[in-house]
Design a protein around this motif. Structure first.
Motif, PDB file in Angstrom:
ATOM      1  N   GLY A  93       0.782  -1.226   0.000  1.00 17.35           N
ATOM      2  CA  GLY A  93       0.000   0.000   0.000  1.00 17.35           C
ATOM      3  C   GLY A  93       0.812   1.273   0.000  1.00 17.35           C
ATOM      4  O   GLY A  93       0.249   2.371  -0.007  1.00 17.35           O
ATOM      5  N   ILE A  94       2.138   1.146  -0.005  1.00 22.13           N
ATOM      6  CA  ILE A  94       3.004   2.322  -0.050  1.00 22.13           C
ATOM      7  C   ILE A  94       3.706   2.358  -1.406  1.00 22.13           C
ATOM      8  O   ILE A  94       4.372   1.395  -1.796  1.00 22.13           O
ATOM      9  CB  ILE A  94       4.051   2.292   1.094  1.00 22.13           C
ATOM     10  N   PHE A  95       3.543   3.452  -2.135  1.00 21.67           N
ATOM     11  CA  PHE A  95       4.102   3.566  -3.475  1.00 21.67           C
ATOM     12  C   PHE A  95       5.446   4.289  -3.431  1.00 21.67           C
ATOM     13  O   PHE A  95       5.602   5.310  -2.767  1.00 21.67           O
ATOM     14  CB  PHE A  95       3.145   4.324  -4.398  1.00 21.67           C
ATOM     15  N   SER A  96       6.405   3.720  -4.137  1.00 25.32           N
ATOM     16  CA  SER A  96       7.716   4.361  -4.260  1.00 25.32           C
ATOM     17  C   SER A  96       8.114   4.389  -5.734  1.00 25.32           C
ATOM     18  O   SER A  96       7.758   3.499  -6.508  1.00 25.32           O
ATOM     19  CB  SER A  96       8.766   3.605  -3.447  1.00 25.32           C
ATOM     20  N   SER A  97       8.863   5.407  -6.103  1.00 28.33           N
ATOM     21  CA  SER A  97       9.263   5.581  -7.493  1.00 28.33           C
ATOM     22  C   SER A  97      10.371   4.611  -7.860  1.00 28.33           C
ATOM     23  O   SER A  97      11.379   4.507  -7.158  1.00 28.33           O
ATOM     24  CB  SER A  97       9.720   7.019  -7.720  1.00 28.33           C
ATOM     25  N   ALA A  98      10.164   3.869  -8.946  1.00 29.89           N
ATOM     26  CA  ALA A  98      11.205   2.972  -9.453  1.00 29.89           C
ATOM     27  C   ALA A  98      12.112   3.750 -10.401  1.00 29.89           C
ATOM     28  O   ALA A  98      11.696   4.754 -10.982  1.00 29.89           O
ATOM     29  CB  ALA A  98      10.567   1.783 -10.183  1.00 29.89           C
ATOM     30  N   PRO A  99      13.364   3.302 -10.567  1.00 31.42           N
ATOM     31  CA  PRO A  99      14.289   4.057 -11.422  1.00 31.42           C
ATOM     32  C   PRO A  99      13.975   3.951 -12.908  1.00 31.42           C
ATOM     33  O   PRO A  99      14.493   4.712 -13.713  1.00 31.42           O
ATOM     34  CB  PRO A  99      15.652   3.419 -11.111  1.00 31.42           C
TER      35      PRO A  99
END
Length: 265
Positions: free
Chosen positions: A11-17
């Motif tokens: 449920g936590i979104f993080s930016s992928a490279p």
């Protein structure tokens, strides 16, 4: 903006490279396996090539946005950018002077403005402006390479008939009697300023899939699609216990359009 990847971790979104595609005016995405390899691919709707604003190897397009005239509202300035990375406003003398009157102090003659760069217009003010570049205008499919723990996709621009207008609505299914996933695409945009004209050349396109990530265009007299409203989305509604499917076209400033398809899935 480019097509970016965000990873969902509980449920936590993080930016992928990874970046799926260059900066464009992306309008729509549809995830489906287009080449029958078990991996999800992406159909991506962009602005198309039938407009004034088509970046290529000779020039790019940049947007500079800031409250340049200090009146409390943002002034977006669209520019052509040459190989020397110099940016030239696309707007006419009258339009620029009308919207940012302080420029009349610098440019009181047409000839002074005709070759002016964004730096000539605003000098140091552009340093803290919001700047975005437009690099890719074509709608395309993105084929998943299947590499583990990587978001790697191969960009494949769609055929020229797709590029005649912006693509906002995408649907997928098996709409003909042949094996493979077909794509149904629609769009158009009539909200431009008068000098840009309307982008309304799309009457609906059915692309028959060859099950390998390639397609052929089905003529409109065969597909049965033939209206050029400003479509913003396409919904698939499958009928229970039937191969019949309703395709609902959501239009801007117009009624819904509903077509019936006999899916072969």
């Amino acid at each position: 903006m480019p097509l970016l990847v965000f990873k969902n971790s509980n449920g936590i979104f993080s930016s992928a490279p990874d970046t799926l595609a260059p900066s464009g005016l992306w309008n729509s995405l549809y995830a489906i396996d287009l080449n029958d390899d078990g991996n999800l691919d992406i159909a991506a709707g962009n602005w198309g090539k039938n407009s004034r604003y088509v970046p290529n190897e000779n020039y790019g397009i940049k947007l500079y946005a800031k409250d340049f005239d200090k009146n409390g509202s943002i002034d977006p300035i669209l520019c052509w950018t040459d190989k020397n990375n110099k940016s030239y406003p696309v707007y006419s003398f009258e339009k620029m002077m009308r919207n940012i009157p302080k420029l009349r102090k610098k440019f009181n003659r047409y000839r002074l403005y005709k070759s002016a760069t964004i730096e000539d217009c605003f000098g140091e003010e552009i340093k803290d402006a919001y700047i975005r570049e437009f690099e890719e205008c074509r709608s395309m499919i993105l084929i998943n390479s299947g590499e583990k723990n990587k978001y790697s996709f191969i960009q494949k621009p769609l055929t020229n008939p797709v590029q005649v207008s912006p693509i906002f609505g995408i649907a997928a299914g098996n709409y003909d009697s042949e094996k493979g996933v077909d794509l149904l695409l629609h769009g158009n945009f009539r909200g431009n300023i008068p000098e840009d004209g309307s982008y309304d050349a799309n009457f609906g396109l059915l692309l028959s899939g060859n099950n390998d990530g390639t397609f052929r265009v089905i003529p409109q007299e065969i597909s049965g699609i033939g209206f050029n409203t400003d479509v913003r989305a396409i919904l698939n509604l499958k009928q229970k216990n039937s191969n019949e499917e309703l395709l609902i076209f959501l239009n801007n400033n117009d009624d819904l359009k509903i077509l019936r398809s006999h899916s072969t899935e």
